[in-house]
Design a protein around this motif. Structure first.
Motif, PDB file in Angstrom:
ATOM      1  N   ARG A  17       0.836  -1.208   0.000  1.00  0.00           N
ATOM      2  CA  ARG A  17       0.000   0.000   0.000  1.00  0.00           C
ATOM      3  C   ARG A  17       0.868   1.255   0.000  1.00  0.00           C
ATOM      4  N   LEU A  46      -9.765   0.202 -10.958  1.00  0.00           N
ATOM      5  CA  LEU A  46     -10.117  -0.634  -9.813  1.00  0.00           C
ATOM      6  C   LEU A  46     -10.292  -2.083 -10.234  1.00  0.00           C
ATOM      7  N   GLU A  86      -3.065   0.063  -3.847  1.00  0.00           N
ATOM      8  CA  GLU A  86      -2.387  -1.236  -3.802  1.00  0.00           C
ATOM      9  C   GLU A  86      -2.454  -1.835  -5.201  1.00  0.00           C
ATOM     10  N   ARG A  99      -6.376  -1.810  -5.977  1.00  0.00           N
ATOM     11  CA  ARG A  99      -7.342  -1.279  -5.009  1.00  0.00           C
ATOM     12  C   ARG A  99      -7.028   0.182  -4.698  1.00  0.00           C
ATOM     13  N   TYR A 101      -8.027   2.820  -1.591  1.00  0.00           N
ATOM     14  CA  TYR A 101      -8.641   2.911  -0.267  1.00  0.00           C
ATOM     15  C   TYR A 101      -8.838   4.377   0.116  1.00  0.00           C
ATOM     16  N   ASP A 106     -12.117   0.182   1.048  1.00  0.00           N
ATOM     17  CA  ASP A 106     -11.962  -0.153  -0.368  1.00  0.00           C
ATOM     18  C   ASP A 106     -13.039   0.576  -1.169  1.00  0.00           C
ATOM     19  N   ALA A 108     -13.917   0.345  -4.222  1.00  0.00           N
ATOM     20  CA  ALA A 108     -14.715  -0.543  -5.078  1.00  0.00           C
ATOM     21  C   ALA A 108     -15.932  -1.060  -4.321  1.00  0.00           C
ATOM     22  N   ASP A 123     -10.823 -11.096  -9.202  1.00  0.00           N
ATOM     23  CA  ASP A 123     -10.211 -10.280  -8.139  1.00  0.00           C
ATOM     24  C   ASP A 123     -11.239  -9.803  -7.118  1.00  0.00           C
ATOM     25  N   SER A 125     -13.307  -9.830  -3.461  1.00  0.00           N
ATOM     26  CA  SER A 125     -13.238 -10.147  -2.039  1.00  0.00           C
ATOM     27  C   SER A 125     -14.651 -10.477  -1.561  1.00  0.00           C
ATOM     28  N   MET A 128     -16.726  -7.369  -1.344  1.00  0.00           N
ATOM     29  CA  MET A 128     -17.233  -6.892  -2.635  1.00  0.00           C
ATOM     30  C   MET A 128     -18.475  -7.664  -3.059  1.00  0.00           C
TER      31      MET A 128
END
Length: 224
Positions: A17, A46, A86, A99, A101, A106, A108, A123, A125, A128
């Motif tokens: 990061r 993103l 990131e 990403r 932040y 995040d 997104a 990709d 999470s 998400m």
């Protein structure tokens, strides 16, 4: 610029990061971020989401529904704000994928939760996925016409087609034209050589500028 971005990629990816400041918002999911520590500006898209496109002033081409709203939302929240980035990957033209932040959140996930974006299937999470489900349930913005039963029927039909094709042993022959990473590549179908040759011939007949000082304008269509 592409070569410089590719040289920079390995370093910013390994750095984890990084602190940054959003200098420009292209659309809801694309940004230009200043990284003071490295004295550089990176183009960042993103990972795992896609926002609707905005309209183009140069051609008059209309954008997708909620594209302008997603852009305005991202601009209001992020422009000239301190963020963390990131970097996870890079596309073939040098744009960083990763990403962003904002206030440790995040961005997104924020876009997904408010219905300004949809996931791409990569990709992702858990956060998400949950954010997208919440927007679907409320039919927010890009999900305003969402029908859970209809989507389930479509998914079932597509899965059945895949199973049927696998069972029949059918396969489509293609030619791999470019490999981006171990799971991403570009192909063209077998038998398309004539069409590809036609396009190549058309490009070859176009006027070529030999002026080393010439620079394309924003929005100008060029062949390279």
């Amino acid at each position: 610029a592409t070569a410089q971005a590719k040289q920079m990629f390995g370093f910013v990816q390994r750095a984890g990061r990084l602190q940054g400041i959003v200098q420009h918002v292209v659309n809801g999911a694309r940004f230009k971020v200043l990284i003071p520590k490295q004295s550089c500006v990176v183009a960042l898209v993103l990972a795992g989401v896609r926002c609707p496109s905005t309209g183009r002033k140069d051609t008059g081409e209309a954008g997708e529904p909620y594209g302008e709203e997603a852009y305005a939302f991202a601009r209001d929240k992020c422009l000239q704000h301190d963020v963390e980035v990131e970097v996870m990957a890079q596309d073939k033209i040098g744009t960083m994928i990763g990403r962003l932040y904002l206030h440790k959140q995040d961005f997104a996930v924020t876009l997904l939760r408010d219905g300004y974006a949809r996931t791409t299937g990569r990709d992702l999470s858990n956060e998400m996925e949950e954010a997208e489900k919440a927007a679907q349930a409320q039919r927010l913005r890009t999900w305003d016409k969402y029908d859970a039963e209809l989507e389930a029927e479509k998914a079932a039909a597509e899965a059945a087609e895949v199973v049927e094709a696998a069972a029949s042993g059918e396969a489509t022959q293609v030619t791999v034209t470019e490999v981006v990473d171990p799971v991403t590549f570009y192909v063209h179908p077998a038998g398309a050589e004539q069409q590809i040759a036609h396009v190549a011939d058309r490009l070859a007949t176009m006027a070529v500028k030999d002026d080393a000082e010439w620079r394309p304008k924003v929005g100008e269509v060029v062949a390279a």
